[in-house]
Write a protein that holds these residues in place. Structure first.
Motif, PDB file in Angstrom:
ATOM      1  N   ASN A 129      21.402  38.240  45.235  1.00  0.00           N
ATOM      2  CA  ASN A 129      22.432  37.332  45.729  1.00  0.00           C
ATOM      3  C   ASN A 129      23.663  38.077  46.238  1.00  0.00           C
ATOM      4  O   ASN A 129      24.177  37.807  47.323  1.00  0.00           O
ATOM      5  N   ALA A 130      24.142  39.031  45.445  1.00  0.00           N
ATOM      6  CA  ALA A 130      25.363  39.752  45.832  1.00  0.00           C
ATOM      7  C   ALA A 130      25.141  40.571  47.096  1.00  0.00           C
ATOM      8  O   ALA A 130      25.973  40.561  48.014  1.00  0.00           O
ATOM      9  N   GLU A 131      24.016  41.305  47.156  1.00  0.00           N
ATOM     10  CA  GLU A 131      23.733  42.123  48.321  1.00  0.00           C
ATOM     11  C   GLU A 131      23.553  41.258  49.568  1.00  0.00           C
ATOM     12  O   GLU A 131      23.961  41.637  50.671  1.00  0.00           O
ATOM     13  N   PHE A 132      22.942  40.096  49.397  1.00  0.00           N
ATOM     14  CA  PHE A 132      22.723  39.157  50.499  1.00  0.00           C
ATOM     15  C   PHE A 132      24.068  38.713  51.076  1.00  0.00           C
ATOM     16  O   PHE A 132      24.272  38.710  52.299  1.00  0.00           O
ATOM     17  N   GLY A 133      25.002  38.373  50.194  1.00  0.00           N
ATOM     18  CA  GLY A 133      26.331  37.962  50.642  1.00  0.00           C
ATOM     19  C   GLY A 133      27.104  39.096  51.282  1.00  0.00           C
ATOM     20  O   GLY A 133      27.825  38.899  52.273  1.00  0.00           O
ATOM     21  N   LEU A 134      26.960  40.305  50.744  1.00  0.00           N
ATOM     22  CA  LEU A 134      27.623  41.464  51.342  1.00  0.00           C
ATOM     23  C   LEU A 134      27.099  41.706  52.756  1.00  0.00           C
ATOM     24  O   LEU A 134      27.868  42.052  53.662  1.00  0.00           O
ATOM     25  N   GLY A 135      25.801  41.510  52.951  1.00  0.00           N
ATOM     26  CA  GLY A 135      25.235  41.660  54.294  1.00  0.00           C
ATOM     27  C   GLY A 135      25.866  40.707  55.283  1.00  0.00           C
ATOM     28  O   GLY A 135      26.126  41.073  56.446  1.00  0.00           O
TER      29      GLY A 135
ATOM     30  N   ASP B 103      27.983  44.546  40.838  1.00  0.00           N
ATOM     31  CA  ASP B 103      28.885  45.677  40.626  1.00  0.00           C
ATOM     32  C   ASP B 103      29.018  46.506  41.903  1.00  0.00           C
ATOM     33  O   ASP B 103      30.108  46.952  42.258  1.00  0.00           O
ATOM     34  N   HIS B 104      27.911  46.700  42.605  1.00  0.00           N
ATOM     35  CA  HIS B 104      27.942  47.452  43.864  1.00  0.00           C
ATOM     36  C   HIS B 104      28.839  46.750  44.885  1.00  0.00           C
ATOM     37  O   HIS B 104      29.629  47.409  45.591  1.00  0.00           O
ATOM     38  N   VAL B 105      28.746  45.435  44.961  1.00  0.00           N
ATOM     39  CA  VAL B 105      29.547  44.685  45.932  1.00  0.00           C
ATOM     40  C   VAL B 105      31.030  44.744  45.562  1.00  0.00           C
ATOM     41  O   VAL B 105      31.893  44.912  46.427  1.00  0.00           O
ATOM     42  N   LEU B 106      31.348  44.624  44.267  1.00  0.00           N
ATOM     43  CA  LEU B 106      32.740  44.744  43.837  1.00  0.00           C
ATOM     44  C   LEU B 106      33.301  46.121  44.194  1.00  0.00           C
ATOM     45  O   LEU B 106      34.440  46.247  44.632  1.00  0.00           O
ATOM     46  N   ALA B 107      32.483  47.163  44.009  1.00  0.00           N
ATOM     47  CA  ALA B 107      32.933  48.526  44.268  1.00  0.00           C
ATOM     48  C   ALA B 107      33.051  48.826  45.755  1.00  0.00           C
ATOM     49  O   ALA B 107      33.703  49.804  46.139  1.00  0.00           O
ATOM     50  N   SER B 108      32.439  48.001  46.606  1.00  0.00           N
ATOM     51  CA  SER B 108      32.453  48.257  48.042  1.00  0.00           C
ATOM     52  C   SER B 108      33.836  48.086  48.651  1.00  0.00           C
ATOM     53  O   SER B 108      34.135  48.639  49.713  1.00  0.00           O
TER      54      SER B 108
ATOM     55  N   ASN C 247      41.270  47.003  42.201  1.00  0.00           N
ATOM     56  CA  ASN C 247      41.473  46.379  43.517  1.00  0.00           C
ATOM     57  C   ASN C 247      40.685  45.086  43.657  1.00  0.00           C
ATOM     58  O   ASN C 247      40.476  44.594  44.772  1.00  0.00           O
ATOM     59  N   VAL C 248      40.218  44.524  42.540  1.00  0.00           N
ATOM     60  CA  VAL C 248      39.447  43.285  42.552  1.00  0.00           C
ATOM     61  C   VAL C 248      40.302  42.153  41.994  1.00  0.00           C
ATOM     62  O   VAL C 248      40.882  42.289  40.910  1.00  0.00           O
ATOM     63  N   TYR C 249      40.405  41.055  42.742  1.00  0.00           N
ATOM     64  CA  TYR C 249      41.068  39.858  42.204  1.00  0.00           C
ATOM     65  C   TYR C 249      40.096  39.206  41.229  1.00  0.00           C
ATOM     66  O   TYR C 249      38.948  38.914  41.584  1.00  0.00           O
ATOM     67  N   VAL C 250      40.534  38.980  39.997  1.00  0.00           N
ATOM     68  CA  VAL C 250      39.664  38.444  38.953  1.00  0.00           C
ATOM     69  C   VAL C 250      40.339  37.249  38.302  1.00  0.00           C
ATOM     70  O   VAL C 250      41.546  37.290  38.033  1.00  0.00           O
ATOM     71  N   ALA C 251      39.582  36.204  38.048  1.00  0.00           N
ATOM     72  CA  ALA C 251      40.137  35.054  37.359  1.00  0.00           C
ATOM     73  C   ALA C 251      39.059  34.394  36.511  1.00  0.00           C
ATOM     74  O   ALA C 251      37.863  34.450  36.833  1.00  0.00           O
TER      75      ALA C 251
ATOM     76  N   GLY D  81      40.053  41.679  50.015  1.00  0.00           N
ATOM     77  CA  GLY D  81      39.248  42.590  49.215  1.00  0.00           C
ATOM     78  C   GLY D  81      38.317  41.769  48.346  1.00  0.00           C
ATOM     79  O   GLY D  81      38.254  40.541  48.477  1.00  0.00           O
ATOM     80  N   PRO D  82      37.587  42.397  47.439  1.00  0.00           N
ATOM     81  CA  PRO D  82      36.655  41.639  46.602  1.00  0.00           C
ATOM     82  C   PRO D  82      37.385  40.779  45.581  1.00  0.00           C
ATOM     83  O   PRO D  82      38.439  41.165  45.062  1.00  0.00           O
ATOM     84  N   SER D  83      36.838  39.622  45.311  1.00  0.00           N
ATOM     85  CA  SER D  83      37.385  38.749  44.271  1.00  0.00           C
ATOM     86  C   SER D  83      36.242  38.199  43.431  1.00  0.00           C
ATOM     87  O   SER D  83      35.122  38.030  43.915  1.00  0.00           O
TER      88      SER D  83
END
Length: 326
Positions: free
Chosen positions: A25-31, A128-133, A187-191, A214-216
Motif C-alpha cells: 500500500n505505501a509503495e503504491f501510494g509513493l509511486g 517506513d521506507h515511504v516516511l524516510a523518502s 521531518n514527519v508530521y505525526v498525529a 513532506g511525509p505525514s
C-alpha cells in the motif's frame, strides 16, 4: 470491489483513487506521488520554455504563485484554464505535451489509507521506507488494534491484555508506538486522533498534515465490532479511552522544531483521570479474560496501566511540559 463510492463538487472535482495489494500500500501510494511530481516538473519546464507564446505574466504566475490554501488553489485552477485556452490554438509538439500535463500545475494531495495490520505489521517496511523518502505523501492509519478484515487476529497494534485470535489468553506484550517511531525522523508530521474524543483536533491535524510539504502520518483510533462494544456508543467510548490514558491525542509538527524555537510535539489531551481498567472492561476483548482467568487479567491490566503512565510521562517530557532539574 463491485463499487467504490466517491463525491464531487459542483465543478465536477473530486478524489481519484486506486486499490492496491495489502502488502504494498505505501509503495503504491509513493509511486503515485512520484508520477505526479514528474508530471509537474515536466509542466513547469514546458511553461518556462513557452513563456513567449503563453505570455510572460501568465507563465510567471503559473510557476511562482503559492498554493497553500483553497483560495490560492482556486486561482491556480483559473490560470490553468487560461493556459489550456492559449494552448488550444497552437499546433506545436510542445503545446501538445504541455496541454497533456497542464492539470499537474495544480497541487494534488496524495493520501495512503490502510489499517493497523498493514501499517504496524505486514506493510511496515514499506511504510517506513515511504516516511524516510521525505516525499509529500499523507498516510492515514485506521487503527482498530486488530486484523479486522480477516477475522480478528492480534496485530502489533493490539494492546496488552486484549483477547484476540493468536492471543486467546490476552496479549502479553504492549502496543507498538508507531507514532514515536515516525517522530524519530524529525521531518514527519505525526498525529494521533480519535474523532469521538476531539473532532476539532481531528480536523485540524488533517489540515496541517495536508499542508506540510513532506511525509505525514495520522493514526486514527477506530472502534470495531471485534472490540466487543455496543457500536452505537463508539464515539463516547473513545472519549473515555482518552480520559483513561488508553489513548493520547497529540500532534508533532516539524515546523515548530525548526530553529529550536518551540517543541514540535504538542499534547492535545489532558492528563488521564480515569483508571484504565475501568474503561477497558467495558469492552468484550478485555472483559472475557477477566471472566476466564481473573488473575492473569489483573496482572495484564496492571501492566497496561503502567504502560499508559510511562507513555504519558514520556510524551510530557518530549512536549516540554516537565523539564528535568539538575
Amino acid at each position: 470491489l463491485p463499487s467504490t463510492p466517491w463525491s464531487q463538487n459542483a465543478a465536477g472535482q473530486g478524489p481519484a483513487w486506486a486499490n492496491s495489494l495489502f502488502e504494498d500500500n505505501a509503495e503504491f501510494g509513493l509511486g503515485m506521488r512520484l508520477a505526479l511530481d514528474a508530471q509537474r516538473d515536466l509542466a513547469l519546464m514546458l511553461v518556462g520554455q513557452m513563456r513567449a507564446e503563453i505570455g510572460e505574466a501568465l507563465a510567471a504566475a503559473l510557476i511562482e504563485s503559492p498554493q497553500d490554501n483553497d483560495e490560492q488553489i482556486r486561482l491556480q485552477r483559473e490560470r490553468v484554464k487560461q493556459l489550456k485556452l492559449a494552448l488550444s490554438t497552437r499546433q506545436s509538439p510542445e503545446a501538445g505535451r504541455l496541454l497533456a500535463v497542464a492539470d499537474s500545475l495544480v497541487v494534488r494531495s496524495v493520501w495512503i489509507v490502510g489499517g493497523d495490520g498493514w501499517a504496524y505489521d505486514i506493510g511496515y517496511g514499506g511504510l517506513d521506507h515511504v516516511l524516510a523518502s521525505g516525499r509529500n505523501v499523507n498516510i492515514l492509519v485506521l487503527d482498530t488494534e486488530v486484523y479486522s478484515n480477516t477475522g480478528g487476529q492480534a496485530s502489533k497494534s493490539t494492546q496488552r491484555g486484549a483477547v484476540a485470535k493468536f492471543a486467546a489468553a490476552g496479549k502479553a506484550s504492549g502496543k507498538k508506538d508507531l507514532g514515536m517511531i515516525a517522530m524519530a525522523y524529525g521531518n514527519v508530521y505525526v498525529a494521533q486522533v480519535a474523532i469521538g474524543a476531539n473532532p476539532v483536533q481531528t480536523v485540524r491535524t488533517f489540515q496541517e498534515a495536508a499542508a506540510w510539504n513532506g511525509p505525514s502520518l495520522i493514526i486514527a483510533y477506530s472502534h470495531c465490532i471485534a472490540h466487543g462494544i455496543d457500536m452505537t456508543t463508539g464515539m463516547s467510548h473513545q472519549r473515555d479511552l482518552v480520559k483513561s490514558g488508553y489513548l493520547t491525542l497529540y500532534h508533532y509538527d516539524p515546523r515548530l522544531g525548526m530553529g529550536g524555537a518551540d517543541q514540535p510535539l504538542k499534547l492535545d489531551s489532558r492528563k488521564p483521570t480515569l483508571p484504565l481498567e475501568q474503561v477497558a472492561m467495558k469492552e468484550g476483548r478485555y472483559a472475557m479474560l477477566a471472566q476466564s482467568d481473573p488473575a492473569r487479567s489483573k496482572q495484564l491490566m496492571k501492566s497496561a496501566q503502567q504502560d499508559a503512565n510511562a507513555r504519558w510521562q514520556l510524551y510530557e517530557q518530549m512536549a516540554g511540559v516537565h523539564r528535568a532539574v539538575t
